[in-house]
Design a protein around this motif. Structure first.
Motif, mmCIF file in Angstrom:
data_model
loop_
_atom_site.group_PDB
_atom_site.id
_atom_site.type_symbol
_atom_site.label_atom_id
_atom_site.label_comp_id
_atom_site.label_asym_id
_atom_site.label_seq_id
_atom_site.Cartn_x
_atom_site.Cartn_y
_atom_site.Cartn_z
ATOM 1 N N THR B 47 24.167 62.248 36.920
ATOM 2 C CA THR B 47 25.028 62.390 35.744
ATOM 3 C C THR B 47 24.173 62.704 34.513
ATOM 4 O O THR B 47 22.963 62.468 34.509
ATOM 5 C CB THR B 47 25.833 61.110 35.455
ATOM 6 O OG1 THR B 47 24.906 60.068 35.111
ATOM 7 C CG2 THR B 47 26.654 60.685 36.656
ATOM 8 N N GLU B 49 24.592 63.453 29.865
ATOM 9 C CA GLU B 49 25.473 63.414 28.696
ATOM 10 C C GLU B 49 26.386 64.631 28.676
ATOM 11 O O GLU B 49 27.518 64.556 28.217
ATOM 12 C CB GLU B 49 24.663 63.362 27.403
ATOM 13 C CG GLU B 49 24.179 61.972 27.017
ATOM 14 C CD GLU B 49 25.297 60.948 26.871
ATOM 15 O OE1 GLU B 49 25.193 59.884 27.520
ATOM 16 O OE2 GLU B 49 26.268 61.191 26.124
ATOM 17 N N PRO B 87 29.986 56.960 38.324
ATOM 18 C CA PRO B 87 29.885 55.534 38.002
ATOM 19 C C PRO B 87 29.795 55.240 36.510
ATOM 20 O O PRO B 87 30.201 54.178 36.061
ATOM 21 C CB PRO B 87 28.590 55.098 38.707
ATOM 22 C CG PRO B 87 28.309 56.156 39.709
ATOM 23 C CD PRO B 87 28.888 57.415 39.173
ATOM 24 N N ASP B 88 29.266 56.188 35.726
ATOM 25 C CA ASP B 88 29.077 55.912 34.298
ATOM 26 C C ASP B 88 30.040 56.693 33.409
ATOM 27 O O ASP B 88 29.876 56.718 32.188
ATOM 28 C CB ASP B 88 27.628 56.197 33.881
ATOM 29 C CG ASP B 88 27.224 57.636 34.149
ATOM 30 O OD1 ASP B 88 28.084 58.417 34.595
ATOM 31 O OD2 ASP B 88 26.040 57.969 33.930
ATOM 32 N N ARG B 90 30.401 59.830 33.000
ATOM 33 C CA ARG B 90 29.866 61.064 32.407
ATOM 34 C C ARG B 90 29.995 62.205 33.420
ATOM 35 O O ARG B 90 30.199 61.963 34.615
ATOM 36 C CB ARG B 90 28.387 60.865 32.031
ATOM 37 C CG ARG B 90 28.161 59.689 31.089
ATOM 38 C CD ARG B 90 26.747 59.688 30.526
ATOM 39 N NE ARG B 90 25.735 59.612 31.565
ATOM 40 C CZ ARG B 90 24.434 59.781 31.334
ATOM 41 N NH1 ARG B 90 24.018 60.011 30.108
ATOM 42 N NH2 ARG B 90 23.566 59.705 32.321
ATOM 43 N N ALA B 124 20.995 60.293 34.790
ATOM 44 C CA ALA B 124 20.890 59.048 35.549
ATOM 45 C C ALA B 124 21.155 59.395 37.007
ATOM 46 O O ALA B 124 21.783 60.410 37.306
ATOM 47 C CB ALA B 124 21.915 58.036 35.048
ATOM 48 N N PHE B 126 22.544 57.956 40.801
ATOM 49 C CA PHE B 126 23.297 56.912 41.501
ATOM 50 C C PHE B 126 23.404 57.254 42.982
ATOM 51 O O PHE B 126 23.436 58.426 43.358
ATOM 52 C CB PHE B 126 24.716 56.803 40.927
ATOM 53 C CG PHE B 126 24.754 56.486 39.459
ATOM 54 C CD1 PHE B 126 24.757 55.170 39.028
ATOM 55 C CD2 PHE B 126 24.782 57.485 38.514
ATOM 56 C CE1 PHE B 126 24.782 54.865 37.665
ATOM 57 C CE2 PHE B 126 24.810 57.199 37.159
ATOM 58 C CZ PHE B 126 24.809 55.880 36.741
ATOM 59 N N ARG B 161 22.256 46.778 42.071
ATOM 60 C CA ARG B 161 21.055 46.632 41.245
ATOM 61 C C ARG B 161 20.610 48.003 40.714
ATOM 62 O O ARG B 161 20.552 48.975 41.453
ATOM 63 C CB ARG B 161 19.920 46.002 42.059
ATOM 64 C CG ARG B 161 18.667 45.754 41.226
ATOM 65 C CD ARG B 161 17.677 44.866 41.935
ATOM 66 N NE ARG B 161 18.189 43.533 42.178
ATOM 67 C CZ ARG B 161 18.341 42.586 41.249
ATOM 68 N NH1 ARG B 161 18.030 42.844 39.997
ATOM 69 N NH2 ARG B 161 18.805 41.404 41.575
ATOM 70 N N ARG B 164 16.092 50.171 34.984
ATOM 71 C CA ARG B 164 16.056 50.817 33.671
ATOM 72 C C ARG B 164 14.587 51.116 33.369
ATOM 73 O O ARG B 164 13.801 50.199 33.178
ATOM 74 C CB ARG B 164 16.631 49.880 32.607
ATOM 75 C CG ARG B 164 18.073 49.475 32.871
ATOM 76 C CD ARG B 164 18.478 48.259 32.047
ATOM 77 N NE ARG B 164 18.317 48.463 30.625
ATOM 78 C CZ ARG B 164 18.467 47.485 29.710
ATOM 79 N NH1 ARG B 164 18.766 46.245 30.098
ATOM 80 N NH2 ARG B 164 18.329 47.737 28.432
ATOM 81 N N GLY B 170 14.865 57.366 25.713
ATOM 82 C CA GLY B 170 15.594 56.098 25.860
ATOM 83 C C GLY B 170 15.262 55.437 27.183
ATOM 84 O O GLY B 170 14.136 54.970 27.379
ATOM 85 N N GLU B 171 16.224 55.426 28.075
ATOM 86 C CA GLU B 171 16.002 54.807 29.381
ATOM 87 C C GLU B 171 16.513 55.728 30.479
ATOM 88 O O GLU B 171 17.565 56.365 30.313
ATOM 89 C CB GLU B 171 16.775 53.487 29.495
ATOM 90 C CG GLU B 171 16.152 52.326 28.779
ATOM 91 C CD GLU B 171 16.956 51.038 28.947
ATOM 92 O OE1 GLU B 171 16.399 49.976 28.739
ATOM 93 O OE2 GLU B 171 18.158 51.107 29.270
ATOM 94 N N VAL B 173 18.219 55.444 33.918
ATOM 95 C CA VAL B 173 18.923 54.444 34.726
ATOM 96 C C VAL B 173 19.089 54.985 36.138
ATOM 97 O O VAL B 173 19.515 56.133 36.325
ATOM 98 C CB VAL B 173 20.302 54.125 34.113
ATOM 99 C CG1 VAL B 173 21.083 53.175 35.010
ATOM 100 C CG2 VAL B 173 20.122 53.514 32.728
#
Lengths: 274, 322
Positions: B47, B49, B87-88, B90, B124, B126, B161, B164, B170-171, B173
């Motif tokens: 994913t 932004e 999952p997020d 986005r 990110a 997943f 789990r 990060r 930033g991070e 994930v």
């Protein structure tokens, strides 16, 4: 089948350990056998039938009605099933529980969910000190599951917490998340002094700014982190207040510490009134 | 005019008689089968932004992954995911990665995620394999977390789990583990066409239809292979070499398998998480390729196999007419 209901006949003369009234230990037992089960009190052994009148028969759904603060360790060591407590529960409710659900319609004493590893505890009222911490003398607090306190929590909430969720809709006392090892604690109301004292890792989310933070926390900036978005979204199942907090998608002020020890913990503070 | 003699077993177009299973829009489909192999596979949901950033990462992560012969793994974009499917919340892209062993898959999952997703702004990663179908678990964030150099943070969210990892925007994930499933690689069919333009046009129709099938990828460029291969080579160091039987420029020199009128061949290779999905993809792909019939320049459909001795999964083209 109706829920197996224990109605307290009278206030016991002293504190009584009622951890025996949990679904796994009651399953398969007749009413007569349950009546004779021993409950350890202060220098005396009570029989279940002496303290409670019993109704119903479904041991997977247990109700303790008219609970009193002298009833200790309600649901301690639970390994499944549902337990509903009506009234004020004593200390160590749900201590070391592994799975299942405990719903308290009232307040609970100290050490609620101490050392729990799984399951869920939902308290409609207030909780005493050391909610979600470790049992006295142990080095780790709760290591799984979720505790939801709809009212306020006492001092040291989340002390030595290792894993899991501690959610407080109201206020929390002093030293919230002290010595936290990991996991997530959320306080939507105010916190007392020195939140995150000696916190090593983990996340403390505050819905309101504390009066002051420990000097051993450094400001990290304002962030909208994906992991925190995921975390907040996961809290929406715990009620409307957490839902509206999560959906407001607050940009959070992030503080890192406690630099007095490992310093990898984070306190995230929503903007707004202190 | 037909050649009088073909030396050393060479055959010329027109001498080949396909055993036909049936016809689709007048295009003969050979009564043969595609032979496929068991592989280990995983699905990753990437994913970002914006969809553009998710796509950048997905394209990079599935690059140079056409064949295990030299790439080590086969990978491709399965489909785009809406914000409601990730999952997020986005925009996302799901990719599938296939390898010959769990160990190889672990290695390539880690490398590709580490070099192509971790590096891509805002993304990110997943796990895209549901718990109930995961055969075993691969380390995803569990392996990449060390990039955080001690500053990485583990977070248990909703029973899963995540790691990060601090990065410069930033991070990053990343879910700790990705599920492994027993997939299938090497489903295929060949489009025999009058010329290159007709073959490409038919292949493009087939690919567009097959991209809508879930659980499969077409790992080659544009979903199409022009260099179909046979097992072995005259050179001892090569395990595969050009499929001379289908090369139009070798007609007259080799035992050509091209029927009369065939001037170009393109192959479509399919890897899938299960046999049903591969069969479905082949079905819709072949039907799309044959659309327009022989008038569109398609002279036949066949499939590649090794006599059924190497791969346990056989996709018979006659099933198209069942």
């Amino acid at each position: 089948m109706s829920a197996l209901k224990f109605v307290l006949r009278h206030t016991p003369p002293s504190a009584v350990d009622v951890s025996g009234l949990r679904p796994a230990l009651l399953a398969g037992k007749s009413r007569k056998e349950i009546t004779k089960l021993p409950l350890t009190g202060w220098n005396e052994i009570h029989r279940v039938g002496d303290l409670f009148s019993i109704r119903g028969d479904d041991a997977q759904r247990v109700v303790v009605d008219g609970a009193d603060e002298r009833l200790l360790r309600i649901g301690a060591g639970m390994e499944g099933g549902e337990l509903t407590v009506v009234g004020t529960a004593g200390d160590y409710l749900g201590e070391s529980m592994r799975s299942g659900t405990i719903v308290v319609r009232g307040d609970v004493g100290t050490f609620v969910g101490a050392g729990m590893r799984g399951g869920r505890i939902d308290v409609s009222g207030n909780a005493g000190a050391f909610a979600g911490s470790g049992r006295a003398g142990t080095l780790q607090g709760m290591a799984g599951g979720a505790i939801v306190v709809r009212g306020n929590a006492g001092d040291r909430a989340g002390d030595r917490m290792r894993r899991g969720l501690l959610l407080i809709e109201g206020n929390a006392g002093d030293y919230c998340a002290s010595r936290m090892l990991a996991g997530t604690a959320v306080v939507l109301g105010r916190v007392g002094i020195d939140a995150g004292y000696l916190m090593r890792r983990g996340t403390l989310i505050l819905g309101r700014s504390p009066a002051e933070l420990l000097p051993t926390f450094n400001h990290n900036g304002w962030h909208d982190l994906l992991a925190i978005r995921l975390l907040l979204e996961s809290l929406t199942v715990y009620g409307k207040r957490f839902q509206s907090f999560a959906r407001s998608r607050p940009s959070l002020s992030r503080w890192l510490g406690d630099l007095g020890c490992d310093g990898k913990g984070e306190i995230l503070i929503a903007p707004g009134r202190p | 005019m037909r050649a009088r003699a073909a030396s050393r077993g060479a055959r010329v177009p027109g001498t080949i008689v396909m055993k036909v299973a049936g016809e689709l829009d007048g295009v003969p489909v050979e009564d043969t089968f595609a032979e496929a192999f068991g592989m280990r596979a995983t699905r990753l949901v990437i994913t970002g932004e914006t969809r553009a950033w998710a796509r950048h990462a997905a394209v990079a992560a599935t690059g140079f992954a056409t064949s295990v012969i030299a790439c080590g793994c086969e990978a491709g974009i399965e489909r785009e995911l809406s914000v409601r499917e990730t999952p997020d919340g986005r925009p996302g892209i799901s990719i599938l990665i296939f390898a010959m062993s769990s160990k190889d898959l672990q290695k390539h999952l880690e490398r590709r995620t580490g070099q192509c997703v971790l590096t891509c702004p805002t993304t990110a990663a997943f796990n895209g394999v549901p718990n109930e179908v995961a055969h075993e678990w691969l380390q995803l964030g569990g392996a990449l977390r060390y990039f955080g150099d001690g500053w990485q943070i583990s977070k248990l969210i909703g029973g899963k789990r995540y790691w990060r990892i601090p990065v410069m925007d930033g991070e990053f994930v990343c879910e700790e583990k990705a599920g492994l499933v027993k997939g299938i690689g090497g489903g295929n069919f060949l489009i025999l066409a009058a010329d290159g333009a007709s073959a490409r046009s038919a292949a493009e129709r087939a690919v567009a239809a097959m991209r809508k099938v879930r659980n499969v990828i077409l790992p080659f460029p544009g979903g199409v292979v022009r260099s179909g291969s046979k097992v072995g080579s005259k050179y001892k160091t090569l395990i595969a070499s050009t499929n001379d039987a289908y090369c139009p420029t070798l007609v007259g020199l080799t035992r050509s398998a091209l029927p009369e009128g065939a001037g170009a061949v393109l192959e479509i290779v399919i890897d899938g998480l299960d046999a049903g999905s591969i069969a479905k993809a082949m079905d819709v792909g072949i039907r799309a390729a044959c659309r327009g019939g022989t008038g569109a320049g398609v002279v036949g459909i066949t499939a590649g196999n090794y006599g059924g001795k190497l791969g346990p999964h056989h996709f018979h083209l006659k099933e198209l007419f069942a």
